[in-house]
Enzyme design. Structure first.
Site, PDB file in Angstrom:
ATOM      1  N   THR A  49      10.939  -3.253  30.810  1.00 18.33           N
ATOM      2  CA  THR A  49      11.636  -2.281  31.293  1.00 18.33           C
ATOM      3  C   THR A  49      13.056  -2.372  30.822  1.00 18.33           C
ATOM      4  O   THR A  49      13.484  -1.658  29.790  1.00 18.33           O
ATOM      5  CB  THR A  49      12.282  -1.784  32.452  1.00 18.33           C
ATOM      6  OG1 THR A  49      10.573  -1.350  33.073  1.00 18.33           O
ATOM      7  CG2 THR A  49      12.360  -0.265  32.368  1.00 18.33           C
ATOM      8  N   HIS A  52      12.195  -2.810  26.817  1.00 15.46           N
ATOM      9  CA  HIS A  52      11.920  -1.775  25.598  1.00 15.46           C
ATOM     10  C   HIS A  52      13.493  -0.615  25.393  1.00 15.46           C
ATOM     11  O   HIS A  52      13.708   0.141  24.304  1.00 15.46           O
ATOM     12  CB  HIS A  52      10.777  -0.718  26.840  1.00 15.46           C
ATOM     13  CG  HIS A  52      10.350  -0.653  26.510  1.00 15.46           C
ATOM     14  ND1 HIS A  52       8.693  -0.398  26.242  1.00 15.46           N
ATOM     15  CD2 HIS A  52       9.220  -1.661  28.278  1.00 15.46           C
ATOM     16  CE1 HIS A  52       7.549  -1.531  26.333  1.00 15.46           C
ATOM     17  NE2 HIS A  52       7.920  -1.487  27.459  1.00 15.46           N
TER      18      HIS A  52
HETATM   19 ZN    ZN Z   1      11.010  -4.497  36.674  1.00 16.68          ZN
END
Ligand code: ZN
Ligand code: NAD
Length: 352
Positions: A49, A52
């Site tokens: 994440t 990203h």
């Molecule tokens: Zn994580």
């Protein structure tokens, strides 16, 4: 203010503008409310994440407010307690659930906090853990037993994804197929071994990751670029296909291969997030009478309980951590993650 905190500012890793990268900034130390605690961060894990957000892809641009301190995988110690907080102590070593849940939805009121549609994530929607200090609701805090190091404490969030997925279906004596040997896929394989699966096979297209999987536990790595997955069951003495599947790549080809490799009536838990819509051969799934379950986050707090119990009872995911570095070297950490061959990367915040 806490007697343990002598400054009013701290270093934190911030997405300062809607663009690629992150920068280390001086920020105010968060002020806590009556039901919150202040945690001094010792170690953090870099997550997909965060990549990203680093890349500022379409999802990040749509989701993350700027500026924001990012990061949600952490271990540290409590340095300040809100005046309503009970059953936690100053100096206590902790990790915590980064999903901040609401109290209003039917799911929350039924105690199914992980299904609350009002959930907000630290380091995604709210200020995160890549900082010297983190403010967290006491409700979200998970104490760490002495036997769990800060390094492992910092990767309990993704381990929790692996545990939540792996424990979705009965594993004892079952033949398990995992697609995607990223850090979470490998940890799920280690958990499946620990939980009593008979054969655990993991696929990837990246040999470095498969080598890491083989190092982590007694898992059969299969490189689907060079090997035929269809030949594996016979090699392992399996009569039919896999009983339980865990999709952990987010890749449509991997899901197709999994559906093909499953036994009639098999069960698949899907954690991997495809980048967009992807074509699925539904008739194959129907005719095989497969059960598919989407998995999001961790069960709050049942996954945490099971995960910590397993770690206290011999579960060893330490080999999944391939790099450790000071938080000031965060750019090296992110570049290493972007290389795609690492396991978990742990940043150390104690020397800032
Ligand atoms: Zn994580
Ligand atoms: P990762 O990107 O590090 O690992 C994915 C792996 O899949 C990579 O090693 C890649 O080489 C491999 N892969 C690509 N194509 C493949 C194919 N055809 N067959 C087999 N493997 C293939 O990701 P991660 O951090 O380990 O996370 C795993 C997945 O879970 C990701 O899709 C991530 O977005 C998702 N995720 C979901 C949740 C959730 O709550 N649902 C939480 C965290 C992560």
């Amino acid at each position: 203010m806490s007697p343990f905190v002598t400054s009013t500012t701290m270093s934190a890793l911030v997405k300062t503008r809607p663009d690629i990268g992150l920068s280390m900034e001086q920020c105010s130390i968060p002020q806590i409310g009556p039901e919150e605690v202040l945690i001094k961060i010792n170690k953090t894990g870099i997550c997909g994440t965060d990549i990203h957000i680093w890349n500022w892809d379409e999802w990040a641009a749509r989701t993350v407010p700027v500026p924001l301190i990012i990061g949600h995988e952490f271990a540290g110690e409590i340095v300040e307690l809100g005046n309503q907080v009970e059953a936690l102590a100053l100096g206590q070593r902790v990790s915590g659930e980064g999903h901040l849940v609401g109290k209003h939805s039917r799911q929350s009121r039924a105690g199914k906090f992980h299904l609350d549609p009002e959930t907000r994530g630290i380091g995604v929607n709210e200020p995160g853990a890549f900082a010297q200090y983190l403010k967290l609701p006491a409700f979200n805090v998970v104490p760490l037993p002495d036997s769990i190091s800060d390094d492992i404490g910092a990767i309990l969030d993704p381990l929790g994804n692996a545990v939540h997925t792996a424990l979705s279906f009965d594993l004892i004596s079952e033949d398990v197929l995992i697609t995607g040997a990223g850090p979470i896929g490998i940890m799920a394989a280690v958990v499946a071994r620990h939980a009593g699966a008979r054969n655990v096979v993991i696929t990837d297209v990246n040999q470095d990751r498969l080598d890491l999987a083989a190092l982590a536990a007694d898992i059969v790595p299969v490189n689907v670029v060079t090997e035929d997955l269809a030949a594996i069951p016979a090699r392992l003495g399996m009569n039919q296909g896999f009983d339980v599947g865990m999709e952990m790549s987010g890749n449509q080809i991997a899901l197709d291969q999994m559906v093909e490799a499953m036994v009639m009536g098999g069960r698949i838990a899907m954690l991997g997030i495809p980048p967009g819509k992807s074509p699925v051969d539904w008739s194959r799934i129907v005719f095989k009478a497969l059960t598919l379950k989407g998995v999001y986050g961790r069960e709050i707090f049942e996954t945490w309980y099971k995960m910590i119990s397993m770690l206290q009872n011999g579960l060893d995911v330490s080999k999944v951590i391939t790099h450790r570095m000071p938080a000031t070297d965060f750019d090296i950490g992110f570049e290493t993650m972007l290389g795609g061959s690492s396991g978990k990367i742990v940043l150390d915040w104690t020397d800032l």
